[in-house]
Design a protein around this motif. Structure first.
Motif, PDB file in Angstrom:
ATOM      1  N   LEU A 296       0.808  -1.342   0.001  1.00  0.00           N
ATOM      2  CA  LEU A 296      -0.076  -0.135  -0.062  1.00  0.00           C
ATOM      3  C   LEU A 296       0.773   1.437  -0.006  1.00  0.00           C
ATOM      4  CD1 LEU A 296      -2.648  -1.133   2.601  1.00  0.00           C
ATOM      5  CD2 LEU A 296      -2.955  -1.193   0.202  1.00  0.00           C
ATOM      6  N   PHE A 299      -0.010   4.491  -2.342  1.00  0.00           N
ATOM      7  CA  PHE A 299      -1.183   5.474  -1.850  1.00  0.00           C
ATOM      8  C   PHE A 299      -0.683   6.450  -1.068  1.00  0.00           C
ATOM      9  CE2 PHE A 299      -3.530   1.288  -3.054  1.00  0.00           C
ATOM     10  CZ  PHE A 299      -4.574   1.854  -3.524  1.00  0.00           C
ATOM     11  N   SER A 300       0.495   6.598  -0.624  1.00  0.00           N
ATOM     12  CA  SER A 300       0.784   7.649   0.121  1.00  0.00           C
ATOM     13  C   SER A 300       2.014   8.283  -0.687  1.00  0.00           C
ATOM     14  CB  SER A 300       1.703   7.316   1.465  1.00  0.00           C
ATOM     15  OG  SER A 300       2.517   6.250   1.182  1.00  0.00           O
ATOM     16  N   THR A 304      -4.145   8.612  -3.451  1.00  0.00           N
ATOM     17  CA  THR A 304      -5.152   7.526  -3.668  1.00  0.00           C
ATOM     18  C   THR A 304      -5.717   7.437  -5.021  1.00  0.00           C
ATOM     19  OG1 THR A 304      -5.817   7.669  -1.301  1.00  0.00           O
ATOM     20  CG2 THR A 304      -7.385   6.612  -2.923  1.00  0.00           C
ATOM     21  N   ALA A 307      -2.868   6.100  -7.527  1.00  0.00           N
ATOM     22  CA  ALA A 307      -2.794   4.866  -7.610  1.00  0.00           C
ATOM     23  C   ALA A 307      -3.960   4.195  -8.040  1.00  0.00           C
ATOM     24  CB  ALA A 307      -2.547   4.587  -5.718  1.00  0.00           C
TER      25      ALA A 307
END
Length: 505
Positions: A296, A299-300, A304, A307
């Motif tokens: 994940l 996503f940072s 979001t 991504a």
């Protein structure tokens, strides 16, 4: 999911049992070798041919993803310098394992490895973005593979496949054949980019250099052997051209086209590998990239929205490339049913989805089915045993990487030209007088090589199919899933303006 527990329980598929003079062995029954009109020898030979026609990925993938810095300034695997041997070893390892899984679980002569195009997208469009690490980028690949697996297990991916008209599937096969031929001609240097035109013959419109001669003689040899109906024509052509290339290099000392920075300094040199006998045959592989991903993290680093759009782009490309490839390979081996579907299609799609996630987990980019498998099928392979042979050779390549480097582009690519010809023969199965199918088929066929993208060709064909049906007032003939697929491809083609409209960076 695992393979069946006993050799006497082959993967499920329809079809009559073949009768033979002798009781077939357990291996024969499991892989349905005799039933599909093949032999052990043909399967082994076909598996070897497939390996040789796609073994270049062990060398090429590291040059694509191993030489690009991520958004933090580091190369794949960390550090300020490329670590190509590790990338090559992991590339061969994953390709070997997932190809063996395809053979044992799906019983289909289809080999898998890191997807070309997808790896370039991961390197240049994802990992190279500011703040994005290679681990973040590979995490997106893992997510994409897991999502596709869910779509397969729920039956959605197979339902989509069955919703596609049979003649459009045939067009996909033909388009891939032309695409494969163009790749072969470009990789061999037979056609190249030109200052005034997109492509030209050789260098400056002329064929020059010993490597081009090797390609031409290899192609002529395969044509002669094929016309003479010699079994193993493609394999013999590759081996003969490789031996010739080694001899020529030893005498003429030609060298490669590019220098250490990738700049072309010798246009008449070898395209990828310089065919020299290696100083060492066996090298101990290292697999330091395994598990080096952040599920994940993107996503940072990306945000979001960006991504999610990136995952969608990866998913759509992977989703349809395999569908076209497995049909093309099945058509080449006469393995398709009356609706144009290969046996065990659900199992094929499951393995391909697992391979996509596995490639990301091993930091070598998404693994997908290779159209080069058609070269082995063209040489006689009809079952998953050929895939197991190819997979084992990939595993051996982790130790024998120096030997893989011996086969140059110019010796392997003639096989792809032959395969392109074999696929082109299916054009007769399209009703060219019916514009409702012939126009979408035409766009599918031509856009694959012209856009250098299987997905672009499929998308254009599907959108055109829906538009033509609407214009003809035959909306009721459009399968509901075709509406959805066409809409998805519209989004796919418009992904860049959509990203800008949503403020994704």
């Amino acid at each position: 999911m695992s393979t069946p527990s006993t050799p006497s329980t082959p993967p499920t598929e329809s079809g009559p049992e073949a009768t033979t003079d002798h009781e077939p062995s357990g291996l024969d029954r499991y892989f349905r070798i005799t039933e599909r009109g093949s032999t052990m020898t043909r399967e082994v030979r076909g598996g070897v041919v497939t390996f040789f026609t796609m073994a270049y990925i062990v060398v090429l993938n590291p040059l694509i993803i191993g030489t690009v810095k991520d958004g933090t300034g580091e190369f794949l695997g960390g550090g300020s310098a490329p670590n190509l041997p590790v990338v090559a070893a992991c590339t061969a390892l994953v390709a070997g394992l997932v190809t063996i899984l395809m053979g044992a679980f799906a019983n289909y002569p289809l080999a898998l490895a890191t997807g070309l195009g997808l790896n370039a997208f991961v390197a240049f469009s994802i990992a190279a973005q500011p703040k994005v690490t290679w681990a973040d980028a590979m995490g997106l690949v893992v997510l994409e593979g897991l999502i596709i697996l869910v779509l397969v297990l729920t039956g959605f991916r197979k339902a989509v496949f069955h919703a596609i008209p049979a003649q459009l599937k045939t067009a996909i096969t033909i388009g891939i054949g032309l695409f494969l031929t163009l790749i072969a001609l470009v990789d061999a240097g037979f056609v190249r980019k030109a200052p005034a035109t997109p492509l030209e013959l050789g260098v400056g419109g002329n064929l020059a250099g010993w490597p081009i001669l090797v390609f031409c003689l290899g192609l002529i040899t395969m044509v002669v052997l094929l016309v003479r109906k010699v079994k193993g024509a493609i394999l013999y052509g590759i081996l003969g051209a490789t031996v010739l290339a080694i001899i020529i290099e030893a005498i003429a000392d030609i060298g490669g086209q590019a220098d250490a920075t990738g700049k072309v300094v010798n246009p008449n040199g070898w395209g990828l590998n310089v065919p020299k006998l290696p100083d060492e045959v066996v090298a101990t592989p290292h697999f330091d990239l395994l598990g080096d991903f952040s599920l994940l993290g993107s996503f940072s680093s990306l945000g979001t929205v960006a991504a999610l759009l990136t995952i969608f782009t990866l998913l759509l490309a992977d989703f349809f490339d395999t569908m076209g490839t497995m049909v093309a390979v099945g058509a080449e081996g006469d393995l398709l049913d009356e609706d144009g579907n290969p046996p065990n299609s659900q199992r094929i799609l499951i393995v391909d989805s697992v391979a996509a996630a596995a490639g990301g987990a091993a930091s070598v980019s998404s693994n997908t089915s290779y159209i080069e498998s058609a070269s082995g099928v063209g040489d006689g392979a009809r079952t998953g045993l050929a895939s197991i042979v190819t997979g084992v050779l990939f595993l051996l390549a982790t130790f024998l990487a120096p030997l893989v480097d011996v086969v140059p582009y110019e010796a392997a690519t003639p096989a792809l030209v032959i395969v392109g010809f074999l696929m082109m023969q299916q054009a007769k199965d399209i009703d060219w007088d019916d514009i409702e199918i012939s126009l979408p088929a035409f766009l599918t066929i031509v856009l694959m090589p012209f856009s250098y993208s299987i997905t672009a060709g499929i998308g254009a064909g599907f959108i055109a199919f829906v538009i033509v049906k609407i214009v003809r007032g035959k909306v009721g003939q459009i399968h509901p899933l075709m509406w959805l697929i066409a809409a998805m491809f519209v989004v796919y083609f418009a992904i860049d303006p959509i990203s800008q409209a949503l403020g994704a960076k």
